[in-house]
Design a protein around this motif. Structure first.
Motif: not given
Length: 703
Positions: A170-196
């Motif tokens: 809704w005009g800025m990143g939100d917690l739904g986006d954070l969940a999507e980001l972590t799901g993609w980054a963890g599975r596809d990129l193999g990252v261990g963390f996301v710092q916000v």
């Protein structure tokens, strides 16, 4: 004729008695901007800092009385108000007790002990009774000797959440986006963390301060980050037509940012979300949800009631509580109790929003762990809070009135800095066993795999600036670092979380060593890592410290592409921020970058002959290959670096001149990109593949 003498008195250094009194209360009378230089604090700064601690040194007689009282108190007391016991180590505070002193401990669980041996971690009550009948009661903080070991090396993403919009935002990143980001980054990129960035609750009102580092409250998250559609009651709201209209307006806000080059408008986003949430909270909670909400209310207790009450009162009287009717300025007054009852629906509304946001934060961390992340989400703790916000209203007794946190003058800022954040009183923290600090940490660790502490040096000392004075007229006030660290290690250990300290800039000798001793990681930024005690050239990767998060940049620095091209100098020139001629700044920046390119080429991390044929994208990758050559436990990638963004999210020293905290992530051409486009970006994937397939770029075993 009196003005010059008054001015001189204003700047004179403290005398012997004032210096002694200041020392006994942890107030510094000088500071060292460099190892070879000491600058005295002014008598005025020291006197006002003491006054903020409840010590009157305004006249010679008051000074002598205060000094005598303090010396007598320290001479006669049996125990300090808070005692620290690291598990398995002696307790220095007890060695000075008279022979024959009896100890009695009441644990957090209510059990009684007559010895400290085998005490479980926690904050207990300690009573000491001396043979002469004197008795003292203290809070006893028992903490593990250090945080658990870091679970292997990991790499991850650093992102300002508001800046990463998806097609559903809704005009800025939100917690739904954070969940999507972590799901993609963890599975596809193999990252261990996301710092916000800090997700603390902001001060309401228009315009809202966009900085996430000057919140109303650090104890509760901001509901502006909610994904409204993910609230279960959303689907059952009666007025679906209004909700559809709000979604359409939100889509226009999103399009304005992503397609028309407009800035992120947090106020506009919150206006739409607030209207939608007003409808959503009218839906009755089901039995399970209602039980969960009641449990949250019971767990958060008075802290949440105060928080929600402040926001309800701010809707009526404005967000500056110091201008409210006098009776409402006290959270424990009869007037406030009556207002809380009259506004009970609004208090419940804001309590519900805190619960919903907490729930989505927990869901995002769960998504990160389910995606295979060893750490998950790294939350950020700001240095302090807004002087007129919810925390300062609810916890007035713990804040130093008339003081602001900042930084003294140094080689980079001759005027010093005033951050406009009131500091905690160290004496009041110690007297209550650090209760506000403990509850703050527990709240943040609820949904964190790790916690980043901004300006971690503040656990040891803070630069206090008296209200109305320039930052040059401040002084350092010391905190009980052993107690601050013990509480931090205790709460992080209970949560099974890591801690990262932002220890950039001027760091007091011994601070990094004490943090490392307790398992707190530091922060190392590539461009600052040089052999400062030798030839000043870039520090070879094998010489970096291991106990750190290593990155190429941060939210306060230029993106890597801008650093490599020198565009950051041009930007500061356009904004009139340079203090030297443009040619001089350009040449210095070019020389700095050239030395790093030479180091990258020496290590064979650049493509082309000696790096001469390298593209900008190759160089960004080479910088991160370099970070992998260091022994750093964690390697962080600034997410905008992955798509070639050149704009800093924040440009220190600016306010209206630059759109700090309001820019979406953009590509190399400056075109805003969505989360979906980031995930599909070949450039992003290529950079992250460098991190994922460490291979020969990993440091040697035991490095």
């Amino acid at each position: 004729m009196t003005a010059p003498r008054e001015e001189a008195a204003h700047h004179q250094p403290p005398g012997e008695e004032l210096s002694r009194l200041a020392e006994l209360h942890g107030v510094a009378t000088s500071y060292s901007p460099s190892p070879d230089r000491t600058v005295p604090a002014t008598a005025t700064a020291v006197t006002r800092a003491l006054a903020a601690l409840g010590v009157d040194a305004s006249t010679p007689q008051a000074l002598r009385t205060a000094l005598a009282d303090r010396e007598r108190h320290l001479r006669e007391r049996l125990l300090p108000p808070t005692v620290v016991a690291w598990s398995g180590s002696p307790v220095p505070a007890l060695t000075a007790l008279p022979d024959g002193t009896r100890l009695h401990v009441t644990t957090e669980e209510g059990a009684t002990r007559t010895s400290l041996d085998g005490l479980p971690p926690g904050v207990h009550e300690l009573t000491a009774t001396a043979p002469d009948g004197r008795t003292a009661r203290s809070h006893l903080v028992v903490a593990p000797p250090r945080l658990p070991s870091v679970p292997g090396r990991s790499h991850g993403l650093l992102v300002q959440l508001y800046s990463l919009l998806s097609s559903r935002s809704w005009g800025m990143g939100d917690l739904g986006d954070l969940a999507e980001l972590t799901g993609w980054a963890g599975r596809d990129l193999g990252v261990g963390f996301v710092q916000v960035n800090p997700l603390h609750a902001a001060v309401p009102g228009t315009p809202t301060d966009p900085s996430p580092y000057r919140p109303s409250s650090r104890r509760f998250p901001d509901p502006v980050h909610l994904r409204v559609e993910d609230v279960p009651e959303y689907a059952y709201a009666d007025d679906q037509e209004t909700l559809r209209s709000l979604r359409e307006r939100a889509a226009r806000l999103r399009a304005a940012v992503l397609e028309k080059g407009e800035l992120i408008d947090r106020d506009a986003v919150w206006d739409l979300k607030r209207q939608a949430l007003e409808l959503v909270v009218r839906v009755p909670l089901g039995p399970g949800r209602h039980a969960a909400y009641r449990a949250f209310l019971a767990e958060q207790g008075q802290a949440l009631e105060d928080h929600a009450t402040w926001y309800a009162l701010a809707e009526v009287h404005g967000s500056d509580w110091t201008r409210w009717p006098e009776g409402l300025r006290d959270p424990r007054s009869a007037e406030t109790a009556r207002a809380r009852t009259e506004l009970r629906d609004r208090v419940d509304f804001h309590s519900r929003l805190a619960w919903l946001t907490d729930t989505q934060l927990t869901d995002a961390q769960r998504a990160a762990r389910e995606a295979g992340m060893a750490v998950g989400i790294v939350h950020d703790l700001a240095v302090g809070v807004h002087p007129e916000g919810a925390d300062t209203w609810a916890q007035q007794e713990y804040f130093a009135a008339g003081m602001s946190v900042g930084a003294p003058p140094d080689a980079f800022n001759a005027r010093g800095q005033d951050w406009g954040l009131p500091p905690w009183r160290p004496d009041r923290l110690a007297a209550c066993g650090y209760a506000p600090y403990r509850s703050l940490l527990r709240a943040l660790f609820r949904s964190a795999g790790a916690l980043r502490i901004d300006h971690v040096m503040g656990l040891f000392r803070l630069w206090w600036v008296p209200q109305g004075e320039p930052p040059t007229q401040g002084t350092y006030v010391r905190y009980d670092a052993e107690a601050m660290l013990a509480v931090l290690v205790l709460e992080a250990s209970r949560a099974g979380a890591m801690v990262i300290g932002e220890d950039l800039g001027t760091v007091e000798p011994g601070v990094r060593e004490r943090l490392r001793e307790r398992g707190v990681l530091g922060t190392s930024v590539l461009w600052f890592e040089r052999d400062w005690t030798g030839d000043g050239r870039p520090l070879p990767p094998e010489s970096w410290r291991a106990d750190c998060l290593a990155t190429a940049t941060t939210h306060d620095l230029p993106p890597t592409a801008a650093r490599l091209t020198g565009e950051h100098v041009e930007l500061r020139d356009r904004l009139g921020l340079l203090t030297r001629p443009l040619d001089v700044e350009r040449a210095e920046a070019a020389a700095d970058t050239a030395e790093w390119r030479e180091e990258l080429a020496r290590l064979g991390l650049l493509t082309g002959s000696g790096g001469s044929g390298s593209s900008e994208e190759d160089e960004v990758q080479a910088v991160h290959r370099f970070l992998l050559r260091t022994p750093a436990h964690m390697v962080g990638v600034w997410l905008p670096d992955g798509v070639g963004d050149r704009r800093p999210q924040n440009l220190p020293g600016t306010w209206d001149q630059y759109p700090n905290w309001r820019l979406p992530v953009a590509d190399a051409e400056g075109r805003p990109v969505t989360l979906e486009e980031v995930a599909a970006s070949p450039r992003m994937r290529a950079l992250m593949e460098v991190l994922r397939s460490r291979g020969e770029d990993a440091p040697p075993a035991g490095g």
